[in-house]
Write an enzyme that holds these catalytic residues in place. Structure first.
Site, PDB file in Angstrom:
ATOM      1  N   HIS A  56       0.717  -1.351  -0.064  1.00 39.07           N
ATOM      2  CA  HIS A  56       0.009   0.093   0.008  1.00 39.07           C
ATOM      3  C   HIS A  56       0.803   1.349   0.046  1.00 39.07           C
ATOM      4  O   HIS A  56       1.960   1.357   0.496  1.00 39.07           O
ATOM      5  CB  HIS A  56      -0.886   0.009   1.045  1.00 39.07           C
ATOM      6  CG  HIS A  56      -2.187  -0.919   0.995  1.00 39.07           C
ATOM      7  ND1 HIS A  56      -3.195  -0.931   1.971  1.00 39.07           N
ATOM      8  CD2 HIS A  56      -2.417  -1.842   0.081  1.00 39.07           C
ATOM      9  CE1 HIS A  56      -4.291  -1.614   1.617  1.00 39.07           C
ATOM     10  NE2 HIS A  56      -3.631  -2.199   0.539  1.00 39.07           N
ATOM     11  N   GLU A  58       0.837   3.905   1.745  1.00 42.59           N
ATOM     12  CA  GLU A  58       1.169   4.232   3.364  1.00 42.59           C
ATOM     13  C   GLU A  58       2.440   3.388   3.745  1.00 42.59           C
ATOM     14  O   GLU A  58       3.395   3.831   4.176  1.00 42.59           O
ATOM     15  CB  GLU A  58       0.165   3.944   4.349  1.00 42.59           C
ATOM     16  CG  GLU A  58      -0.991   4.808   4.026  1.00 42.59           C
ATOM     17  CD  GLU A  58      -2.013   4.197   3.061  1.00 42.59           C
ATOM     18  OE1 GLU A  58      -1.852   3.198   2.272  1.00 42.59           O
ATOM     19  OE2 GLU A  58      -3.506   4.073   3.673  1.00 42.59           O
ATOM     20  N   CYS A  86      -6.290   1.763   5.896  1.00 38.75           N
ATOM     21  CA  CYS A  86      -7.066   0.439   6.228  1.00 38.75           C
ATOM     22  C   CYS A  86      -6.362   0.004   7.638  1.00 38.75           C
ATOM     23  O   CYS A  86      -5.390   0.659   8.222  1.00 38.75           O
ATOM     24  CB  CYS A  86      -6.717  -0.677   5.356  1.00 38.75           C
ATOM     25  SG  CYS A  86      -4.890  -1.201   5.159  1.00 38.75           S
ATOM     26  N   CYS A  89      -2.464  -0.592   7.533  1.00 36.35           N
ATOM     27  CA  CYS A  89      -1.482   0.660   7.452  1.00 36.35           C
ATOM     28  C   CYS A  89      -1.808   1.459   8.806  1.00 36.35           C
ATOM     29  O   CYS A  89      -0.940   1.890   9.429  1.00 36.35           O
ATOM     30  CB  CYS A  89      -2.037   1.468   6.216  1.00 36.35           C
ATOM     31  SG  CYS A  89      -1.670   0.828   4.760  1.00 36.35           S
TER      32      CYS A  89
END
Lengths: 146, 146
Positions: A56, A58, A86, A89
């Site tokens: 992801h 992040e 999410c 993260c």
């Protein structure tokens, strides 16, 4: 004093990262990490390219920022990300003890804010910056997939 | 039929990974990912060595398993990990749609099982395999730090 370095400025940079993800046919989420008005890390979602659910925006930004700082804690940093983080993260951001998180669009399905205590208690969280544009980009992406 | 490939067998392998972390002065958590009695990925905590809060044993194993399989979903895989996963790792395991998680010691402070709905709804979760040994290793580590 008028400064160009406000939340909108840095969210625009995160949005540009999201656009890069879009161009790669990735779910368009982008992020930047900032210290004292300086971007020290950028990332965009690469889960398809890398065949890796952990890739992801992040996560990549956290790793890059720690690399830049030479330490794993991001206590003086702000993350700008186009979508509410999410759970994965949020957990990573918790470990990093990041100072502030600014997100764009809310993630009704997978956003971690629904869980009490998942983010670090000292992390300031601000939502809704450029929310409409961030959300539009996501909607356009998923529309193009149908 | 007597098979050597039971949960204890694979947890022992995860434990060996945890011991590697210990030797590196890392919080001693280890993991392996298994498909049809074959270990396809191993990992141990490397947050200090890599200066990266995301470098948990599980995260590295997820990335390595996906690399091995050539796909990001771990639907037929079982993760063995010496400690109950944290929120970050639970979130990553959720995205991976892993079939089963077997953990050793419970993590009273940072374990993700306290949060309803953080793990994937179809993931089977079994705890307490070699719990005492896994817990002892952690305790010894933190005792040596005092």
């Amino acid at each position: 004093m008028i400064t160009p370095f406000d939340d909108n400025y840095f969210m625009r940079k995160a949005f540009e990262e999201a656009e890069r993800a879009y161009e790669l046919d990735e779910v368009p989420v982008g992020a930047v990490i900032v210290v004292e008005n300086q971007i020290i890390a950028k990332g965009h979602n690469l889960t398809e390219q890398l065949n890796d659910v952990t890739a992801h925006a992040e996560m990549q930004s956290i790793t890059a920022a720690a690399e830049h700082l030479g330490g794993k804690y991001l206590k003086k940093c702000t993350l700008y990300v186009t979508l509410e983080p999410c759970v994965m993260c949020a957990g990573a951001l918790n470990w990093s003890q990041i100072s502030k998180i600014v997100y764009g669009a809310k993630d009704e399905r997978r956003g971690a804010l629904r869980y009490e205590g998942v983010f670090h208690p000292t992390t300031e969280i601000v939502g809704g910056v450029m929310a409409e544009e961030c959300s539009e980009l996501m909607k356009n992406f998923f529309k193009s997939k149908r």
